[in-house]
Motif scaffolding. Structure first.
Motif, mmCIF file in Angstrom:
data_model
loop_
_atom_site.group_PDB
_atom_site.id
_atom_site.type_symbol
_atom_site.label_atom_id
_atom_site.label_comp_id
_atom_site.label_asym_id
_atom_site.label_seq_id
_atom_site.Cartn_x
_atom_site.Cartn_y
_atom_site.Cartn_z
ATOM 1 N N LEU A 49 37.216 -66.284 15.367
ATOM 2 C CA LEU A 49 36.029 -66.218 16.188
ATOM 3 C C LEU A 49 36.288 -65.584 17.551
ATOM 4 N N PRO A 50 36.071 -66.266 18.717
ATOM 5 C CA PRO A 50 36.177 -65.535 19.980
ATOM 6 C C PRO A 50 37.558 -64.959 20.272
ATOM 7 N N ILE A 66 34.633 -56.871 19.292
ATOM 8 C CA ILE A 66 34.070 -58.223 19.352
ATOM 9 C C ILE A 66 34.220 -58.747 20.776
ATOM 10 N N GLN A 67 33.110 -59.083 21.405
ATOM 11 C CA GLN A 67 33.102 -59.544 22.790
ATOM 12 C C GLN A 67 32.714 -61.023 22.855
ATOM 13 N N PRO A 68 33.597 -61.887 23.352
ATOM 14 C CA PRO A 68 33.200 -63.287 23.558
ATOM 15 C C PRO A 68 32.167 -63.396 24.676
ATOM 16 N N LEU A 69 31.164 -64.222 24.469
ATOM 17 C CA LEU A 69 30.162 -64.510 25.485
ATOM 18 C C LEU A 69 30.127 -66.006 25.759
ATOM 19 N N HIS A 70 29.884 -66.354 27.011
ATOM 20 C CA HIS A 70 29.669 -67.753 27.385
ATOM 21 C C HIS A 70 28.185 -68.047 27.293
ATOM 22 N N THR A 71 27.842 -69.072 26.528
ATOM 23 C CA THR A 71 26.444 -69.466 26.427
ATOM 24 C C THR A 71 26.344 -70.982 26.548
ATOM 25 N N LEU A 72 25.140 -71.480 26.610
ATOM 26 C CA LEU A 72 24.915 -72.916 26.746
ATOM 27 C C LEU A 72 23.969 -73.397 25.657
ATOM 28 N N GLY A 121 22.416 -65.541 24.022
ATOM 29 C CA GLY A 121 23.164 -64.573 24.795
ATOM 30 C C GLY A 121 23.877 -65.235 25.950
ATOM 31 N N GLY A 122 24.499 -64.416 26.794
ATOM 32 C CA GLY A 122 25.217 -64.930 27.944
ATOM 33 C C GLY A 122 26.172 -63.891 28.482
ATOM 34 N N CYS A 167 29.320 -73.295 25.176
ATOM 35 C CA CYS A 167 29.568 -72.741 23.854
ATOM 36 C C CYS A 167 30.005 -71.291 24.024
ATOM 37 N N MET A 168 30.593 -70.723 22.973
ATOM 38 C CA MET A 168 30.959 -69.310 22.992
ATOM 39 C C MET A 168 30.421 -68.606 21.762
ATOM 40 N N TYR A 169 29.954 -67.388 21.969
ATOM 41 C CA TYR A 169 29.624 -66.481 20.889
ATOM 42 C C TYR A 169 30.758 -65.467 20.749
ATOM 43 N N SER A 170 30.959 -64.967 19.557
ATOM 44 C CA SER A 170 31.831 -63.802 19.346
ATOM 45 C C SER A 170 30.928 -62.674 18.846
ATOM 46 N N MET A 171 30.537 -61.789 19.757
ATOM 47 C CA MET A 171 29.471 -60.822 19.502
ATOM 48 C C MET A 171 30.021 -59.478 19.037
#
Length: 248
Positions: A49-50, A66-72, A121-122, A167-171
């Motif tokens: 993942l991230p 793949i870009q990790p994003l910080h989200t809530l 997003g984030g 939370c984190m996304y792996s975008m």
């Protein structure tokens, strides 16, 4: 996830899986961050993942976009007398709204009297960094404005969300998954990554696909169902850094 159950080995840190027809190195080991244990198998599966981009740099794979994003994850208080109407039993749906902001929600379920309504997003982040609990003010304000416009009188926004869970996304650039065999390793390494905020609800299906690819060299179940996985391959980014990008 594997499609069949096998007896647990004596070593509690490992899970045995059957050997398939391809020759394998006896020293090859599979580490899965999701399961938090080590699996000895002829095929390596990497669902990190991230951390995917960093792992690729360390192991000298091709760099995946793949870009990790910080989200809530935001939980909001439902106003009195509206608690039941925002439940699945009352017919309230899971939904997403892409304008003016990408907001999504599920029915009130995890916490009585609260509902999860989030911004999809984030900002970019380092998965090994700190401070993920802080921040997210813009996301909170966007969601609060959306709630006041589209769900007026039902959810309390004046005091902000009751709970904020980092939370984190792996975008990926196109927000489609990466599910593929990995380059020079042929069918000896399978990767599942870049789930772009959708991995939780897709976890059982993706786990089954990755298990079949690792054990059998192909995803037979989805092939028999007529589902094409070609658009999830890594090579969609060859000469096109945006992959399957869509204009929402």
């Amino acid at each position: 996830m594997v499609p069949r159950a096998y007896p647990a080995p004596s070593d509690p840190t490992t899970t045995a899986v059957p050997q398939h027809s391809r020759p394998a190195s006896p020293t090859r080991r599979t580490t899965t961050a999701v399961l938090q244990h080590t699996v000895r198998a002829p095929t390596r599966t990497e669902p990190r993942l991230p951390w995917t981009s960093k792992l690729g740099q360390v192991r000298r794979w091709r760099r995946l976009p793949i870009q990790p994003l910080h989200t809530l994850v935001l939980y909001w208080r439902i106003k009195p007398n509206h608690e039941r109407e925002l439940t699945a039993e009352a017919g309230f749906p899971s939904f997403s709204s892409v304008r003016p902001h990408y907001v999504y929600s599920t029915p009130s379920l995890e916490h009585p009297g609260m509902i999860k309504i989030n911004y999809h997003g984030g900002p970019p982040c380092d998965p090994d960094g700190h401070g993920l609990v802080s921040g997210g003010v813009d996301a909170v304000e966007r969601v609060a404005r959306w709630i006041d416009e589209f769900m007026p009188g039902r959810v309390e926004t004046a005091s902000g969300p009751v709970e904020r869970v980092p939370c984190m996304y792996s975008m990926t650039p196109d927000e489609d998954f990466v599910i593929d065999f990995l380059g020079d390793f042929g069918q000896d390494m399978v990767i599942g990554a870049g789930f772009s905020g959708h991995e939780f609800k897709m976890g059982p299906a993706v786990g089954s696909i990755l298990a079949e690819m690792a054990m059998d060299g192909e995803a037979r179940t989805v092939a028999e169902a007529g589902v094409e996985l070609g658009h999830l391959r890594i090579n969609r980014f060859d000469g096109n850094p945006m992959g399957n990008a869509k204009d929402l």
